[in-house]
Design a protein around this motif. Sequence first.
Motif, PDB file in Angstrom:
ATOM      1  N   PRO A  43      17.585  -3.340  -0.812  1.00 10.16           N
ATOM      2  CA  PRO A  43      17.239  -4.763  -0.905  1.00 10.16           C
ATOM      3  C   PRO A  43      17.634  -5.594   0.309  1.00 10.16           C
ATOM      4  CG  PRO A  43      19.086  -4.221  -2.353  1.00 10.16           C
ATOM      5  CD  PRO A  43      18.527  -2.924  -1.868  1.00 10.16           C
ATOM      6  N   GLU A  44      18.551  -5.094   1.138  1.00  9.81           N
ATOM      7  CA  GLU A  44      18.946  -5.840   2.330  1.00  9.81           C
ATOM      8  C   GLU A  44      17.908  -5.731   3.449  1.00  9.81           C
ATOM      9  OE1 GLU A  44      21.509  -7.960   2.554  1.00  9.81           O
ATOM     10  OE2 GLU A  44      21.648  -7.523   0.417  1.00  9.81           O
ATOM     11  N   LEU A  45      17.019  -4.746   3.348  1.00 15.29           N
ATOM     12  CA  LEU A  45      15.964  -4.577   4.346  1.00 15.29           C
ATOM     13  C   LEU A  45      14.770  -5.436   3.950  1.00 15.29           C
ATOM     14  CD1 LEU A  45      14.731  -3.185   6.828  1.00 15.29           C
ATOM     15  CD2 LEU A  45      14.000  -1.326   5.304  1.00 15.29           C
ATOM     16  N   VAL A  81       5.356   1.118   0.150  1.00 19.41           N
ATOM     17  CA  VAL A  81       5.663   0.171  -0.926  1.00 19.41           C
ATOM     18  C   VAL A  81       4.384  -0.165  -1.691  1.00 19.41           C
ATOM     19  CG1 VAL A  81       6.656  -2.064  -1.509  1.00 19.41           C
ATOM     20  CG2 VAL A  81       7.512  -0.803   0.474  1.00 19.41           C
ATOM     21  N   GLU A  82       4.438  -0.022  -3.005  1.00 20.36           N
ATOM     22  CA  GLU A  82       3.255  -0.246  -3.829  1.00 20.36           C
ATOM     23  C   GLU A  82       3.044  -1.731  -4.119  1.00 20.36           C
ATOM     24  OE1 GLU A  82       3.555   2.094  -7.338  1.00 20.36           O
ATOM     25  OE2 GLU A  82       3.459   4.012  -6.264  1.00 20.36           O
ATOM     26  N   LYS A  83       1.781  -2.091  -4.341  1.00 22.71           N
ATOM     27  CA  LYS A  83       1.411  -3.486  -4.595  1.00 22.71           C
ATOM     28  C   LYS A  83       2.100  -4.029  -5.844  1.00 22.71           C
ATOM     29  CE  LYS A  83      -2.595  -6.534  -5.163  1.00 22.71           C
ATOM     30  NZ  LYS A  83      -2.112  -7.180  -6.393  1.00 22.71           N
ATOM     31  N   ASP A  84       2.231  -3.209  -6.881  1.00 29.28           N
ATOM     32  CA  ASP A  84       2.876  -3.672  -8.115  1.00 29.28           C
ATOM     33  C   ASP A  84       4.319  -4.091  -7.860  1.00 29.28           C
ATOM     34  OD1 ASP A  84       0.580  -3.224  -9.512  1.00 29.28           O
ATOM     35  OD2 ASP A  84       1.235  -1.345 -10.438  1.00 29.28           O
ATOM     36  N   PHE A  85       5.006  -3.354  -6.998  1.00 26.80           N
ATOM     37  CA  PHE A  85       6.388  -3.698  -6.654  1.00 26.80           C
ATOM     38  C   PHE A  85       6.432  -5.047  -5.945  1.00 26.80           C
ATOM     39  CE2 PHE A  85       9.811  -3.893  -3.540  1.00 26.80           C
ATOM     40  CZ  PHE A  85      10.928  -3.583  -4.301  1.00 26.80           C
ATOM     41  N   ILE A  86       5.533  -5.246  -4.991  1.00 28.94           N
ATOM     42  CA  ILE A  86       5.501  -6.504  -4.244  1.00 28.94           C
ATOM     43  C   ILE A  86       5.161  -7.667  -5.164  1.00 28.94           C
ATOM     44  CG2 ILE A  86       4.295  -7.780  -2.435  1.00 28.94           C
ATOM     45  CD1 ILE A  86       3.991  -5.116  -0.944  1.00 28.94           C
ATOM     46  N   ILE A  97      12.017 -10.630   0.356  1.00 28.27           N
ATOM     47  CA  ILE A  97      11.564  -9.503  -0.453  1.00 28.27           C
ATOM     48  C   ILE A  97      12.205  -8.255   0.142  1.00 28.27           C
ATOM     49  CG2 ILE A  97       9.603  -8.154  -1.277  1.00 28.27           C
ATOM     50  CD1 ILE A  97       7.849 -10.606  -0.828  1.00 28.27           C
ATOM     51  N   GLY A  98      13.102  -7.648  -0.613  1.00 26.91           N
ATOM     52  CA  GLY A  98      13.803  -6.468  -0.124  1.00 26.91           C
ATOM     53  C   GLY A  98      13.034  -5.195  -0.414  1.00 26.91           C
ATOM     54  N   ALA A  99      13.267  -4.195   0.398  1.00 27.09           N
ATOM     55  CA  ALA A  99      12.585  -2.911   0.235  1.00 27.09           C
ATOM     56  C   ALA A  99      13.100  -2.177  -1.003  1.00 27.09           C
ATOM     57  CB  ALA A  99      12.807  -2.048   1.474  1.00 27.09           C
ATOM     58  N   PRO A 100      12.274  -1.345  -1.619  1.00 26.56           N
ATOM     59  CA  PRO A 100      12.730  -0.547  -2.768  1.00 26.56           C
ATOM     60  C   PRO A 100      13.916   0.334  -2.386  1.00 26.56           C
ATOM     61  CG  PRO A 100      10.338  -0.424  -2.532  1.00 26.56           C
ATOM     62  CD  PRO A 100      10.855  -1.104  -1.301  1.00 26.56           C
TER      63      PRO A 100
END
Length: 222
Positions: free
Chosen positions: A63-65, A88-93, A57-60
């Motif tokens: 994506p490589e993080l 990072v918001e729950k919806d994104f995750i 799961i990459g960061a917003p």
Amino acid sequence: MLFKDRTEAGKILGGRLREYQGRNALILALPRGGVPVAAAVATALNAELDVVITRKIGAPGNPELAIGAVTGDGTVLLNDSLVSSLGVEKDFIDLKVKQAESEIQEYIRRYRGERPVPKVAGRIVLIVDDGIATGYTVMAAAEAILRKGPEELVIAVPVAPRESVYELERTTGCQVVTVSRPASFVAVGQFYEDFKQVSDEEVRNALEDHSKYGRVEQKKND
């Protein structure tokens, strides 16, 4: 230590794992880069070879993080401190987890085909990759495999930074076997002369070839 390629690294790693030879061990590779390493290990140990698939799961916006990882059985492992610090918001995750689960099922179909899922319960299982950086993908894989009740679970890689090894052993309770634990570590690829990307076709061929021609002594004894 500088490895010529993943196959050489796997042969050397296999030498560190001789105690598992002939013990019906199951070698689970993390595709794609872990497959050539794992194939060499499986050959050295006369062991069954398959894959365990995780997706990062990459960061917003980056994506490589990696802020976490997902496995095929729905195991989700998050770096809570990083998620919090990045806001990072729950919806994104939730969205990324659903996407990852869909991708994992496609990779399972692509790599395993009609071959049955190998038995894990009561067996010695070794998770193999070409190296570890942060360790979140292999940590997620380990958590998923531990839920299936192996007799013993070992994480084996040619190279990993010392801090990641200690953290993996602390969080999973598994032994981590390495060839090299360099104090200075930037990326896994710096420890290979040839670190070209492994293709899906190479993964399929390695798994099919080992299924057909691997475990020679085991077949003779059956």
